[in-house]
Motif scaffolding. Structure first.
Motif, PDB file in Angstrom:
ATOM      1  N   ILE A 126      25.345  32.793  41.289  1.00 23.64           N
ATOM      2  CA  ILE A 126      26.239  33.950  41.190  1.00 23.64           C
ATOM      3  C   ILE A 126      27.272  33.771  40.083  1.00 23.64           C
ATOM      4  O   ILE A 126      27.649  32.648  39.752  1.00 23.64           O
ATOM      5  CB  ILE A 126      26.947  34.184  42.543  1.00 23.64           C
ATOM      6  CG1 ILE A 126      27.671  35.506  42.578  1.00 23.64           C
ATOM      7  CG2 ILE A 126      27.903  33.051  42.850  1.00 23.64           C
ATOM      8  CD1 ILE A 126      28.248  35.829  43.933  1.00 23.64           C
ATOM      9  N   GLY A 127      27.748  34.905  39.513  1.00 26.25           N
ATOM     10  CA  GLY A 127      28.778  34.889  38.484  1.00 26.25           C
ATOM     11  C   GLY A 127      30.185  35.022  39.062  1.00 26.25           C
ATOM     12  O   GLY A 127      30.398  34.883  40.269  1.00 26.25           O
ATOM     13  N   GLU A 128      31.157  35.317  38.187  1.00 24.36           N
ATOM     14  CA  GLU A 128      32.577  35.372  38.545  1.00 24.36           C
ATOM     15  C   GLU A 128      33.124  36.797  38.433  1.00 24.36           C
ATOM     16  O   GLU A 128      32.498  37.675  37.826  1.00 24.36           O
ATOM     17  CB  GLU A 128      33.380  34.472  37.610  1.00 24.36           C
ATOM     18  CG  GLU A 128      33.033  32.999  37.704  1.00 24.36           C
ATOM     19  CD  GLU A 128      33.642  32.342  38.918  1.00 24.36           C
ATOM     20  OE1 GLU A 128      34.862  32.501  39.145  1.00 24.36           O
ATOM     21  OE2 GLU A 128      32.900  31.668  39.658  1.00 24.36           O
ATOM     22  N   ALA A 129      34.322  37.007  38.994  1.00 28.08           N
ATOM     23  CA  ALA A 129      35.044  38.269  38.833  1.00 28.08           C
ATOM     24  C   ALA A 129      36.525  38.005  39.071  1.00 28.08           C
ATOM     25  O   ALA A 129      36.914  36.913  39.495  1.00 28.08           O
ATOM     26  CB  ALA A 129      34.522  39.342  39.790  1.00 28.08           C
ATOM     27  N   MET A 130      37.338  39.007  38.797  1.00 30.49           N
ATOM     28  CA  MET A 130      38.790  38.918  38.999  1.00 30.49           C
ATOM     29  C   MET A 130      39.247  39.970  40.004  1.00 30.49           C
ATOM     30  O   MET A 130      38.767  41.118  39.969  1.00 30.49           O
ATOM     31  CB  MET A 130      39.530  39.151  37.685  1.00 30.49           C
ATOM     32  CG  MET A 130      39.239  38.141  36.597  1.00 30.49           C
ATOM     33  SD  MET A 130      40.249  36.664  36.785  1.00 30.49           S
ATOM     34  CE  MET A 130      39.717  35.723  35.347  1.00 30.49           C
ATOM     35  N   LEU A 131      40.164  39.587  40.860  1.00 32.12           N
ATOM     36  CA  LEU A 131      40.836  40.536  41.741  1.00 32.12           C
ATOM     37  C   LEU A 131      42.116  40.964  41.039  1.00 32.12           C
ATOM     38  O   LEU A 131      42.916  40.115  40.616  1.00 32.12           O
ATOM     39  CB  LEU A 131      41.162  39.890  43.081  1.00 32.12           C
ATOM     40  CG  LEU A 131      41.745  40.831  44.141  1.00 32.12           C
ATOM     41  CD1 LEU A 131      40.644  41.718  44.714  1.00 32.12           C
ATOM     42  CD2 LEU A 131      42.419  40.042  45.263  1.00 32.12           C
ATOM     43  N   VAL A 132      42.315  42.255  40.887  1.00 35.19           N
ATOM     44  CA  VAL A 132      43.486  42.778  40.180  1.00 35.19           C
ATOM     45  C   VAL A 132      44.101  43.913  40.994  1.00 35.19           C
ATOM     46  O   VAL A 132      43.498  44.426  41.941  1.00 35.19           O
ATOM     47  CB  VAL A 132      43.100  43.298  38.773  1.00 35.19           C
ATOM     48  CG1 VAL A 132      42.621  42.149  37.892  1.00 35.19           C
ATOM     49  CG2 VAL A 132      42.029  44.389  38.867  1.00 35.19           C
ATOM     50  N   ALA A 133      45.306  44.309  40.615  1.00 34.58           N
ATOM     51  CA  ALA A 133      45.957  45.443  41.270  1.00 34.58           C
ATOM     52  C   ALA A 133      45.159  46.714  41.013  1.00 34.58           C
ATOM     53  O   ALA A 133      44.479  46.847  39.992  1.00 34.58           O
ATOM     54  CB  ALA A 133      47.380  45.597  40.742  1.00 34.58           C
ATOM     55  N   LYS A 134      45.248  47.653  41.939  1.00 31.46           N
ATOM     56  CA  LYS A 134      44.513  48.911  41.832  1.00 31.46           C
ATOM     57  C   LYS A 134      44.790  49.566  40.483  1.00 31.46           C
ATOM     58  O   LYS A 134      45.943  49.680  40.052  1.00 31.46           O
ATOM     59  CB  LYS A 134      44.945  49.856  42.957  1.00 31.46           C
ATOM     60  CG  LYS A 134      43.909  50.908  43.314  1.00 31.46           C
ATOM     61  CD  LYS A 134      42.776  50.278  44.126  1.00 31.46           C
ATOM     62  CE  LYS A 134      41.831  51.343  44.659  1.00 31.46           C
ATOM     63  NZ  LYS A 134      40.700  50.729  45.373  1.00 31.46           N
ATOM     64  N   GLY A 135      43.722  49.971  39.791  1.00 31.62           N
ATOM     65  CA  GLY A 135      43.870  50.582  38.481  1.00 31.62           C
ATOM     66  C   GLY A 135      43.905  49.589  37.347  1.00 31.62           C
ATOM     67  O   GLY A 135      43.919  49.969  36.175  1.00 31.62           O
TER      68      GLY A 135
END
Length: 286
Positions: A126-135
């Motif tokens: 599996i790859g990676e991702a970022m959790l960010v604020a909405k929008g």
């Protein structure tokens, strides 16, 4: 170090004592596999990281790694799997100290970890991702977004590979906030303590789905021109070679089978997340 046991079992069968061979006068140390087959259960360590390994509100041990472990161990005649909840960074020390016998947490296979413990063949990639604020107000896409803006803060889980990915990408040490678990990462982004949090794409998608005010970036598979597609497997003590060999023999037949796909698809895994590297390759850093 505090661990929480999912099982209420009070007798955990730590008996790796010496058993005298009949009529031989030679002491034989009972192996972990022999003990587990005799007792009918084994303990696994997990870190409450959905969807890899976690406990439901009613105390059920589930997630990709525990469910695959249960299926494979059942084929070995070990029907009961007891979960020991441990912080991610303490999983390898806990395994080596004998608090549990297998790490079932979806832990990535890396050369550094291979030096400390043995791994099964991988059960997913599996790859990676970022959790960010909405929008996504800061326009974060990946680790380079953090590197390019020294005012941004990135939350990572202590002991997980994302801290290393961030450093490889050139993110400054002062920009990295190490936290103990997923809920801490979510809270950091929600409160503004961090502008993004990095984890595997599946974990980030799950966190975004369950929490308010946050979302996932598009998953990515490279950092600084190198593949960061992670492959997760099960951890074993170096001395438990018979357990590893028996587990691997069944795991290789299981991964990619219709039974396997049906088991992990509800958890967000499936044919698109099958491994494409071997443990030997991953331990060499290939």
């Amino acid at each position: 170090m505090m661990t929480i046991r999912i099982s209420r079992r009070t007798v955990v069968g730590l008996g790796a004592g010496l058993v005298m061979l009949s009529g031989a006068g030679i002491a034989h140390a009972e192996s972990t596999l022999e003990r587990a087959k005799k007792d009918g259960y084994i303990r696994v360590g997990f870190a409450n990281e959905a969807p890899f390994g976690y406990a439901t509100p009613d105390g059920k041990l589930t997630g990709e790694a525990p469910e695959v472990a249960k299926a494979v161990l059942a084929k070995l005649g070990i029907k009961q799997v007891d979960g020991v909840l441990t912080e991610f960074g303490s999983l390898i020390p806990g395994l080596k100290a004998g608090r549990f016998d297998i790490i079932a947490a979806g832990m990535f296979i890396t050369p550094k970890r291979c030096a400390e413990i043995n791994y099964s063949e991988p059960s997913y990639g599996i790859g990676e991702a970022m959790l960010v604020a909405k929008g996504n107000p800061k326009g974060v896409k990946d680790f380079s977004s953090i590197k390019d803006n020294p005012d941004l803060k990135l939350a990572v889980m202590a002991g997980a590979v994302e801290g290393g990915f961030a450093k490889d990408a050139g993110v400054g040490a002062g920009q990295i906030v190490a936290l103990p678990d997923q809920s801490s990462l979510v809270a950091a982004v929600q409160s503004g303590r961090a502008d993004a949090a990095a984890l595997t794409a599946l974990s980030i998608a799950d966190m975004a789905k369950k929490a308010d005010g946050v979302e996932s970036t598009k998953p990515f598979g490279e950092v600084n021109g190198k593949s960061v597609k992670g492959h997760g497997g099960f951890g074993f003590r170096k001395e438990d070679t018979d357990l590893l060999e028996a587990f691997n023999a069944e795991l290789k037949k299981f991964i990619g089978s219709p039974e396997h796909i049906a088991l992990v698809e509800p958890l967000g895994f499936g044919k698109d997340y099958l491994p494409n590297k071997t443990t030997a390759q991953l331990c060499k850093g290939e």
